[in-house]
Enzyme design. Structure first.
Site, PDB file in Angstrom:
ATOM      1  N   CYS A   1     -25.558 126.202  93.761  1.00 17.46           N
ATOM      2  CA  CYS A   1     -25.391 125.940  92.328  1.00 17.46           C
ATOM      3  C   CYS A   1     -26.069 124.635  91.944  1.00 17.46           C
ATOM      4  O   CYS A   1     -25.485 123.558  92.099  1.00 17.46           O
ATOM      5  CB  CYS A   1     -23.891 125.914  91.988  1.00 17.46           C
ATOM      6  SG  CYS A   1     -23.573 125.609  90.246  1.00 17.46           S
TER       7      CYS A   1
ATOM      8  N   CYS B   1     -24.232 122.562  89.359  1.00 17.17           N
ATOM      9  CA  CYS B   1     -23.032 121.853  89.835  1.00 17.17           C
ATOM     10  C   CYS B   1     -23.427 120.624  90.663  1.00 17.17           C
ATOM     11  O   CYS B   1     -22.817 119.562  90.531  1.00 17.17           O
ATOM     12  CB  CYS B   1     -22.168 122.747  90.720  1.00 17.17           C
ATOM     13  SG  CYS B   1     -22.000 124.440  90.160  1.00 17.17           S
ATOM     14  N   ASP B   2     -24.407 120.778  91.535  1.00 20.38           N
ATOM     15  CA  ASP B   2     -24.677 119.735  92.531  1.00 20.38           C
ATOM     16  C   ASP B   2     -25.980 118.961  92.305  1.00 20.38           C
ATOM     17  O   ASP B   2     -26.202 117.928  92.939  1.00 20.38           O
ATOM     18  CB  ASP B   2     -24.723 120.372  93.934  1.00 20.38           C
ATOM     19  CG  ASP B   2     -23.400 121.053  94.274  1.00 20.38           C
ATOM     20  OD1 ASP B   2     -22.358 120.544  93.841  1.00 20.38           O
ATOM     21  OD2 ASP B   2     -23.406 122.100  94.947  1.00 20.38           O
TER      22      ASP B   2
END
Ligand SMILES: Cc1cc2nc3c(=O)[nH]c(=O)nc-3n(C[C@H](O)[C@H](O)[C@H](O)COP(=O)(O)OP(=O)(O)OC[C@H]3O[C@@H](n4cnc5c(N)ncnc54)[C@H](O)[C@@H]3O)c2cc1C
Length: 310
Positions: A135, A138-139
């Site tokens: 992701c 997300c990261d």
């Protein structure tokens, strides 16, 4: 039996499940949604969405907030959990969750979508959360001024690369075949970052590191040579696998493990069990199609209940 019996249990809180919930509650069905999260794959959308009607440009988070707040206008019950098994008993379904709870209903809509496909190479599991991610949105911010590799040259891979362009100093995109599959617009935007290098015919063999990822080994399928590039992060974007194992005894699967449904009603082979969105064998996996199928599944569940009554 003393347990509460719902009219409907919806499994999944992505676009299909949320839309099914809105439709079911408007039919005044006593409904429980069991889901691991809200928004599903939209949470992984790295750049703004441009193909959802009414919103020419909207971020994944904004769209999720709008969908969830619409759903919560109605009296839906929510259990944040993972379903591990659905069983059909005489007149109802028994739905079991990971935290050992059991719920009962007269109908079930499976809207459990799909999970990211893993590479299955050495180092992938070991470095998950230590440089390996599924992701970018997300990261990605953790990789400021770092070198990263995105595995997969489709739209998701390119969109991740565009997003990572805001943070990383260099982004490799590794594609297994001899050409990328992303659309022209995404290819243009990725090149515009000035940070992307595409490596074609590249089969990832191993992710290496110590505490965190340090490098990636791939086989050049033209020269058949192993090559190693230094990277701090690896973002895997090679497609999805349907999240459907918990209904395996009740449905028919196609060769991809997707649930076979009758597309007029979203019915599966088990009466009272419906499947909507990316978890079924539909060809086009999009938010709008998942929403449409969620609506159809809820209305079909309602019809099914009416027939049971009469
Ligand atoms: C990176 C990326 C970019 C995309 N870009 C676009 C785009 O621009 N436009 C577009 O239209 N589509 C896009 N898509 C596709 C779109 O996101 C999906 O088609 C859509 O989200 C499918 O909705 P769904 O509700 O069927 O499944 P999902 O979104 O996968 O939601 C499934 C839900 O089920 C839950 N769940 C799964 N298993 C269980 C279980 N066992 N127990 C309980 N809950 C469970 C999950 O937590 C999740 O809430 C993109 C997808 C990705 C990955």
């Amino acid at each position: 039996m003393n347990e509460k019996i719902y009219d409907l249990i919806i499994i999944g809180g992505g676009p299909a499940g949320i839309t099914a919930g809105i439709y079911a509650l408007r039919q005044r069905m006593k409904t429980l949604m069991i889901t691991k999260d809200f928004g599903g794959q939209i949470n992984r959308k790295a750049i703004k969405m441009e193909n959802f009607p009414e919103f020419p440009e909207i971020s994944g988070q904004e769209l999720i907030e709008k969908l969830v707040s619409h759903l919560k206008k109605y009296p839906i019950e929510i259990e944040l959990n993972e379903v591990i098994k659905v069983e059909k008993e005489k007149e109802h379904f028994r739905v079991k969750t990971k935290n050992k709870k059991e719920f009962f209903s007269k109908t079930v809509i499976v809207a459990s979508g799909a999970d990211p496909r893993s590479l299955g190479v050495k180092g992938e599991k070991e470095f998950l959360g230590k440089g390996v991610s599924y992701c970018a949105v997300c990261d990605g911010p953790l990789f400021k001024d770092k070198i990263v590799a995105v595995i997969g040259g489709g739209n998701s891979g390119f969109e991740s690369a565009i997003f990572l362009g805001e943070y990383a100093k260099k982004i490799y995109i590794l594609e297994l075949s001899n050409q990328v599959r992303a659309d022209q617009e995404n290819q243009k935007r990725a090149q515009k970052t000035g940070k992307v290098e595409i490596i074609l015919n590249a089969k990832v063999e191993e992710i290496k590191g110590e505490k965190f990822v340090k490098s990636l080994v791939y086989k050049d399928l033209v020269s058949q040579q192993l090559k190693e590039i230094s990277v701090d992060g690896v973002f895997v974007e090679i497609g999805n696998v349907p999240s459907t194992s918990f209904v395996k005894d009740l449905v028919e699967f196609n060769e991809k493990g997707e649930i076979v449904v009758e597309f007029e009603t979203m019915a599966t082979k088990t009466p009272g069990l419906f499947a909507a969105g990316d978890c079924n064998a539909g060809k086009y996996k999009q938010i709008i199609t998942a929403c449409g199928e969620g609506a159809k599944a809820a209305l079909s569940a309602y019809d099914y209940l009416q027939k049971l009554k009469s």
